[in-house]
Write an enzyme that holds these catalytic residues in place. Sequence first.
Site, mmCIF file in Angstrom:
data_model
loop_
_atom_site.group_PDB
_atom_site.id
_atom_site.type_symbol
_atom_site.label_atom_id
_atom_site.label_comp_id
_atom_site.label_asym_id
_atom_site.label_seq_id
_atom_site.Cartn_x
_atom_site.Cartn_y
_atom_site.Cartn_z
ATOM 1 N N ARG A 92 0.834 -1.209 0.000
ATOM 2 C CA ARG A 92 0.000 0.000 0.000
ATOM 3 C C ARG A 92 0.872 1.264 0.000
ATOM 4 O O ARG A 92 0.525 2.261 -0.582
ATOM 5 C CB ARG A 92 -0.900 -0.017 1.240
ATOM 6 N N TYR A 93 1.995 1.211 0.708
ATOM 7 C CA TYR A 93 2.915 2.347 0.784
ATOM 8 C C TYR A 93 4.157 1.962 -0.014
ATOM 9 O O TYR A 93 4.599 0.809 0.039
ATOM 10 C CB TYR A 93 3.346 2.591 2.225
ATOM 11 N N ARG A 96 7.294 0.000 1.956
ATOM 12 C CA ARG A 96 7.154 -1.157 2.835
ATOM 13 C C ARG A 96 6.015 -2.058 2.379
ATOM 14 O O ARG A 96 5.031 -1.584 1.831
ATOM 15 C CB ARG A 96 6.936 -0.718 4.292
ATOM 16 N N CYS A 105 -3.507 -18.121 13.707
ATOM 17 C CA CYS A 105 -3.043 -17.432 14.913
ATOM 18 C C CYS A 105 -3.147 -18.405 16.079
ATOM 19 O O CYS A 105 -3.977 -19.316 16.050
ATOM 20 C CB CYS A 105 -3.928 -16.225 15.215
ATOM 21 N N CYS A 109 -8.929 -13.364 18.043
ATOM 22 C CA CYS A 109 -9.524 -12.213 18.706
ATOM 23 C C CYS A 109 -10.909 -11.983 18.104
ATOM 24 O O CYS A 109 -11.056 -12.005 16.884
ATOM 25 C CB CYS A 109 -8.652 -10.988 18.465
ATOM 26 N N CYS A 112 -11.102 -9.251 15.422
ATOM 27 C CA CYS A 112 -10.045 -9.286 14.396
ATOM 28 C C CYS A 112 -10.458 -8.577 13.110
ATOM 29 O O CYS A 112 -11.514 -8.835 12.556
ATOM 30 C CB CYS A 112 -9.693 -10.734 14.069
ATOM 31 N N ARG A 114 -8.997 -8.974 10.292
ATOM 32 C CA ARG A 114 -8.871 -9.895 9.151
ATOM 33 C C ARG A 114 -9.649 -11.174 9.423
ATOM 34 O O ARG A 114 -9.273 -12.254 8.976
ATOM 35 C CB ARG A 114 -7.395 -10.229 8.891
ATOM 36 N N ASP A 275 -11.230 -1.580 13.255
ATOM 37 C CA ASP A 275 -11.657 -1.538 11.854
ATOM 38 C C ASP A 275 -13.098 -2.022 11.721
ATOM 39 O O ASP A 275 -13.661 -2.609 12.646
ATOM 40 C CB ASP A 275 -10.706 -2.399 11.011
ATOM 41 N N ASP A 312 -7.207 3.218 10.329
ATOM 42 C CA ASP A 312 -6.942 2.713 8.991
ATOM 43 C C ASP A 312 -8.172 3.086 8.170
ATOM 44 O O ASP A 312 -9.271 2.595 8.455
ATOM 45 C CB ASP A 312 -6.724 1.194 9.025
ATOM 46 N N LYS A 319 -3.269 4.568 6.691
ATOM 47 C CA LYS A 319 -3.499 4.949 8.078
ATOM 48 C C LYS A 319 -3.410 6.458 8.239
ATOM 49 O O LYS A 319 -2.660 7.118 7.523
ATOM 50 C CB LYS A 319 -2.454 4.283 8.976
HETATM 51 C C1 LIG Z 1 -0.438 -0.870 8.515
HETATM 52 C C2 LIG Z 1 0.253 -1.180 7.277
HETATM 53 C C3 LIG Z 1 1.631 -0.969 7.136
HETATM 54 C C4 LIG Z 1 2.488 -0.451 8.257
HETATM 55 O O1 LIG Z 1 2.231 0.880 8.496
HETATM 56 P P1 LIG Z 1 3.175 1.674 9.503
HETATM 57 O O2 LIG Z 1 2.466 2.983 9.618
HETATM 58 O O3 LIG Z 1 4.514 1.759 8.862
HETATM 59 O O4 LIG Z 1 3.224 0.914 10.784
HETATM 60 C C5 LIG Z 1 2.230 -1.251 5.944
HETATM 61 N N1 LIG Z 1 1.515 -1.731 4.905
HETATM 62 C C6 LIG Z 1 0.193 -1.921 5.004
HETATM 63 C C7 LIG Z 1 -0.515 -2.469 3.828
HETATM 64 C C8 LIG Z 1 -0.485 -1.671 6.194
HETATM 65 O O5 LIG Z 1 -1.795 -1.896 6.274
HETATM 66 S S1 SF4 Z 2 -6.228 -9.575 15.539
HETATM 67 FE FE1 SF4 Z 2 -6.652 -11.227 14.060
HETATM 68 S S2 SF4 Z 2 -4.689 -11.580 13.025
HETATM 69 FE FE2 SF4 Z 2 -4.227 -10.455 14.946
HETATM 70 S S3 SF4 Z 2 -3.833 -12.091 16.491
HETATM 71 FE FE3 SF4 Z 2 -5.999 -11.529 16.641
HETATM 72 S S4 SF4 Z 2 -7.011 -13.049 15.328
HETATM 73 FE FE4 SF4 Z 2 -4.843 -13.063 14.732
#
Ligand SMILES: *Cc1c(COP(=O)(O)O)cnc(C)c1O
Ligand code: SF4
Length: 352
Positions: A92-93, A96, A105, A109, A112, A114, A275, A312, A319
């Site tokens: 996305r960025y 990174r 996991c 959670c 979660c 995801r 989220d 996010d 973010k």
């Molecule tokens: C959250 C996230 C990151 C990390 O973001 P930082 O602000 O550097 O902690 C990098 N890539 C994606 C796709 C993310 O969702």
């Molecule tokens: S938030 Fe989702 S991905 Fe993160 S530890 Fe919990 S269950 Fe796993």
Amino acid sequence: MTTARTLRSVAELVDAGLMPPEAQHAGAAKVGERYAIALTPAVAALIDPDDPHDPIARQFLPDPAELLVRAEERADPIGDLAHSPVAGIVHRYPDRVLLKAVHVCPVYCRFCFRREMVGPSGLGTLAPDELDAAIAYVAARPEIWEVILTGGDPLVLSARRLRDLMERLAAIDHVKVVRFHTRVPVVEPDRIDAELVEALKASGKTTYVALHANHPRELTAQARAACARLVDAGIAMISQTVLLKGVNDDAGVLAELMRAFVENRIRPYYLHHPDLAPGTGHFRLGLAEGRALVEQLRGRISGLCQPTYILDIPGGHGKVPVLSDAVRESDDGCFRIRDFRGGEHSYPPRHD
Ligand SMILES: *Cc1c(COP(=O)(O)O)cnc(C)c1O
Ligand code: SF4
């Protein structure tokens, strides 16, 4: 409660005395059919079954409220899929990438973000050829400075597989930093042994571990010792916490948690606004409430203890710090948000 192994169903939670027998016939059982359940022995031991408001139970025990999906919620709340050029990579960025080698996991959670992708019926573990393609993607892009291992929880991988993965990253010169996002030091502290620590360092890159913890009670003596093993080995630690109604939506609790991180050489990093994952509305505060809460931390605790409160932006726009002029409250009580590219969004998002 002491249990010998991970609890993975409502029936097992009832047997362990963590849920009442009626739960097997009520909504919680339906939740268990829809979303993964897992509580490690370390997590089960933290729950007080006599406390109906136990903040650990609330994070991990299935709740019929999860069946209620609100209009603004979405299966892929932060747009991972739209930014996934190859399996396992989210880019996305520019500088990174996320590398999601596993989608399981040690615990699941209830909030979660995801939740539709993780668990036994989730996206699974990358096949060897998919992992090859993901690493080739990173190797081919000199602008990628940092690789962030997330998932799922990357520390469920064996030390051998982690070492193998780190050795492959070692060969990519332009990657300078490797970051892991994990709950393992808290939920399975014994897993952080000498072999695993060495595996995490095997890339030879600067290595960060971001610990996900949401309540000060999670930082038990065993968890603190696991973090100390990482930090003593030269791995830097940062924290991530999700702001959760009924768990940590209290300035005193947040202050205690942030101080516990700092006392354990873990620099507070992000406090995430939850989220818009399906069936998680009972955990979400309003942005205005969150702001008021976080503002109380400033005078109360050391600058070392201040996390950045982060949203996010739904849909994958990245973010944004909530306490910044990129997030503005409008007259109707909604928020206007500017993303890092200059795009404008409403929060909560308008239905589309
Ligand atoms: C959250 C996230 C990151 C990390 O973001 P930082 O602000 O550097 O902690 C990098 N890539 C994606 C796709 C993310 O969702
Ligand atoms: S938030 Fe989702 S991905 Fe993160 S530890 Fe919990 S269950 Fe796993």
